[in-house]
Scaffold this active site. Structure first.
Site, PDB file in Angstrom:
ATOM      1  N   ALA A  38     -63.612   0.954  93.356  1.00 34.63           N
ATOM      2  CA  ALA A  38     -62.397   1.750  93.590  1.00 34.63           C
ATOM      3  C   ALA A  38     -62.246   2.168  95.056  1.00 34.63           C
ATOM      4  O   ALA A  38     -61.150   2.141  95.603  1.00 34.63           O
ATOM      5  CB  ALA A  38     -62.413   2.981  92.688  1.00 34.63           C
TER       6      ALA A  38
ATOM      7  N   LYS B 177     -56.794   3.474  94.065  1.00 31.56           N
ATOM      8  CA  LYS B 177     -57.488   4.114  95.185  1.00 31.56           C
ATOM      9  C   LYS B 177     -57.374   3.193  96.407  1.00 31.56           C
ATOM     10  O   LYS B 177     -56.357   3.218  97.079  1.00 31.56           O
ATOM     11  CB  LYS B 177     -58.967   4.374  94.841  1.00 31.56           C
ATOM     12  CG  LYS B 177     -59.191   5.542  93.885  1.00 31.56           C
ATOM     13  CD  LYS B 177     -59.046   5.128  92.457  1.00 31.56           C
ATOM     14  CE  LYS B 177     -59.520   6.159  91.477  1.00 31.56           C
ATOM     15  NZ  LYS B 177     -59.224   5.767  90.097  1.00 31.56           N
TER      16      LYS B 177
ATOM     17  N   HIS C  54     -61.647  18.587  79.135  1.00 36.38           N
ATOM     18  CA  HIS C  54     -61.103  19.313  80.290  1.00 36.38           C
ATOM     19  C   HIS C  54     -59.623  19.022  80.546  1.00 36.38           C
ATOM     20  O   HIS C  54     -58.925  19.841  81.100  1.00 36.38           O
ATOM     21  CB  HIS C  54     -61.963  19.074  81.538  1.00 36.38           C
ATOM     22  CG  HIS C  54     -61.801  17.725  82.166  1.00 36.38           C
ATOM     23  ND1 HIS C  54     -61.520  17.558  83.488  1.00 36.38           N
ATOM     24  CD2 HIS C  54     -61.871  16.478  81.633  1.00 36.38           C
ATOM     25  CE1 HIS C  54     -61.435  16.265  83.757  1.00 36.38           C
ATOM     26  NE2 HIS C  54     -61.654  15.600  82.663  1.00 36.38           N
TER      27      HIS C  54
HETATM   28  N1  F0G Z   1     -64.208   4.135  88.792  1.00 29.63           N
HETATM   29  C1  F0G Z   1     -64.171   5.159  89.661  1.00 29.63           C
HETATM   30  C2  F0G Z   1     -65.269   5.319  90.656  1.00 29.63           C
HETATM   31  C3  F0G Z   1     -63.109   6.080  89.602  1.00 29.63           C
HETATM   32  O1  F0G Z   1     -63.092   7.101  90.458  1.00 29.63           O
HETATM   33  C4  F0G Z   1     -62.079   5.887  88.656  1.00 29.63           C
HETATM   34  C5  F0G Z   1     -60.960   6.817  88.559  1.00 29.63           C
HETATM   35  C6  F0G Z   1     -62.163   4.789  87.783  1.00 29.63           C
HETATM   36  C7  F0G Z   1     -63.247   3.933  87.874  1.00 29.63           C
HETATM   37  C8  F0G Z   1     -61.122   4.536  86.734  1.00 29.63           C
HETATM   38  O2  F0G Z   1     -59.967   4.028  87.308  1.00 29.63           O
HETATM   39  O3  F0G Z   1     -58.224   5.784  86.887  1.00 29.63           O
HETATM   40  O4  F0G Z   1     -57.618   3.437  87.534  1.00 29.63           O
HETATM   41  O5  F0G Z   1     -58.516   3.910  85.294  1.00 29.63           O
HETATM   42  N2  F0G Z   1     -60.943   7.928  89.140  1.00 29.63           N
HETATM   43  C9  F0G Z   1     -59.824   8.868  89.172  1.00 29.63           C
HETATM   44  C10 F0G Z   1     -60.243  10.118  89.905  1.00 29.63           C
HETATM   45  C11 F0G Z   1     -59.152   9.122  87.870  1.00 29.63           C
HETATM   46  O6  F0G Z   1     -59.464  11.089  89.916  1.00 29.63           O
HETATM   47  O7  F0G Z   1     -61.326  10.122  90.499  1.00 29.63           O
HETATM   48  P1  F0G Z   1     -58.509   4.313  86.715  1.00 29.63           P
END
Ligand code: F0G
Length: 459
Positions: A217, A258, A450
């Site tokens: 990400a 991201k 949460h």
């Molecule tokens: N891997 C990591 C390291 C992440 O931070 C996230 C999502 C995902 C996988 C999943 O991806 O949301 O496109 O389905 N992180 C967001 C956050 C939601 O706020 O840190 P996704």
């Protein structure tokens, strides 16, 4: 005189922000049952809930949107994206998905079965969720230094290589379908993994013959830190570093929300054709046909462009310096934050910030609510509420740390917004001794509580 650091973009389209009063925010919080997810976005002045899908696209990305080819199969936009992925990461095969967790769902459907073990470095919640949903276990092998927020270690996303080898040795290889390395590691504070550590994990993955996948990400932010902090890489450019990082992986899952700088999208990259073929079936079942997988053609076109922009040095410097600017503005005021400052967010150590609030009354949540009340700034609790209850005992699980994450959207806010956020946090810090009461749960869901939890003030 050195010229000051400033943003590498200028603003073409603006969106107004509404500055509310404290009285309004008090009422809105009560109406939201003290859950920041329940607020309407107009009730938030600076929104640092997440850096996911909240970035601003460039004029080149908006132009790419108009070139989107919406053909069901073999769309031109798919091939544009394929070209970017092959150039940047070196993966010949890929599957588009609608976001990162969908990529996990598809890949794990092909690989993970009940009783399996999936080692990694502090797996993200959805990653862990998709593993546990299949009755497999995620084992966290992050270095112990990562949870000491005051300790300054350049690569707090690193894997403890001995611990990983212990796990690999103790379980038969057919029970370990893959190792997942999260770059940067969100759960430890947007902390990078060094190239040296990536190579070591890769070495073990070859020794034990287990595929190594990167949860990518925030891959570009990770590459920036390698260049800044790892001596052998100071002279290499970011695309070279990215290519080398991914040369040690058998594949990747990606949340394009991201470091793809788009508002929705994801993908899986593969080196191995057989696994790509096996996963394709699940992609068709869960996401869509293999040349769009849950993404519109125009979104794939914008992503193909975003992936090229995210590895530009000027973009990355602005990005990393902005987050660091906020973090340093807090550190100099004595606010305890995870050191060093991560790539996408500043993590405030709530246990050290609010020593008088009881852990049973949700310290990080209390701090997140205070920041909103003070200045309309929305962060997110990464603490006991997020950790959920123990599935067997139903007791609250108290994680090692209670953090409030202030995640900075890409290319959205200016440094003057960061000054405003820093002032908000500092004001709360000055009156921290008066904050003694936290919150009590009035309603909660069984898992992932949460997001929807309802709270009341503890007396
Ligand atoms: N891997 C990591 C390291 C992440 O931070 C996230 C999502 C995902 C996988 C999943 O991806 O949301 O496109 O389905 N992180 C967001 C956050 C939601 O706020 O840190 P996704």
């Amino acid at each position: 005189m050195n010229l000051p650091f400033c943003e590498n973009y200028k603003i073409k389209t603006v969106e107004s922000l509404y500055k509310s009063t404290t009285a309004q925010r008090l009422q809105w919080l009560k109406d939201a049952r003290y859950n920041l997810f329940n607020l309407r976005s107009e009730q938030v002045f600076i929104d640092l809930l997440t850096d996911s899908g909240t970035g601003s696209m460039s004029q080149e990305q908006w132009a790419a949107i108009m070139t989107g080819d919406e053909s069901y199969a073999g769309s031109r936009s798919y091939f544009k994206l394929k070209e970017s992925i092959e150039d940047i990461f070196g993966f010949r095969y890929f599957l588009p998905t609608h976001q990162g967790r969908a990529a996990e769902n598809v890949l794990f459907s092909a690989l993970v079965k009940a009783g399996d073990i999936v080692p990694g470095n502090a797996h993200f919640d959805t990653t862990k969720g998709h593993i546990e949903f299949r009755k497999a276990t995620a084992i966290d092998c992050t270095i112990t230094e990562a949870s000491d927020t005051a300790l300054n270690h350049p690569f707090k996303g690193n894997v403890d290589i001995e611990k990983l080898e212990e796990v690999l040795k103790s379980v038969s290889p057919e029970k370990i379908p893959l190792i997942i390395l999260t770059i940067t590691c969100n759960s430890t504070g947007g902390q990078p993994v060094s190239m040296g550590n990536i190579k070591e994990v890769y070495r073990l993955s070859r020794k034990y013959n287990i595929p190594l996948f990167f949860d990518s990400a925030r891959f570009a932010e990770n590459a920036w830190f390698i260049k800044e902090r790892e001596a052998d890489y100071a002279e290499k450019n970011i695309p070279e570093i990215v290519r080398e990082m991914f040369s040690y992986a058998d594949g990747m899952t990606m949340s394009s929300k991201k470091d793809g700088i788009v508002n929705i999208g994801g993908f899986i990259g593969f080196r191995n054709q057989e696994l790509f073929r096996k996963s394709s079936t699940y992609n068709i079942m869960f996401e869509g046909y293999i040349t769009y997988g849950g993404m519109a053609g125009r979104d794939m076109a914008a992503l193909a462009q975003g992936l090229r922009e995210v590895i530009e040095p000027d973009y990355l410097e602005t990005r990393i310096r902005q987050v660091e600017f906020l973090g340093n503005s807090l550190s100099v005021a004595g606010v305890p934050v995870q050191q060093p400052i991560g790539g996408h967010a500043v993590f405030i150590d709530a246990l050290r910030f609010l020593p008088f609030v009881k852990r049973e009354e949700f310290v990080a949540q209390t701090l997140a609510l205070e920041l909103y009340l003070e200045g309309g700034v929305r962060g997110v609790e990464i603490g006991t509420l997020m950790a959920d209850r123990d599935p067997i005992s139903r007791e609250n699980r108290f994680p090692k740390t209670e953090m409030v994450r202030l995640a900075i959207p890409r290319r959205v806010y200016t440094n003057s917004h960061m000054e405003y956020v820093a002032a908000t946090v500092r004001n709360v810090f000055e009156r921290r001794e008066n904050i003694k009461n936290g919150y009590r749960i009035t309603w909660e869901a069984e898992i992932l509580r949460h997001f929807t939890i309802e709270l009341e003030k503890a007396q």
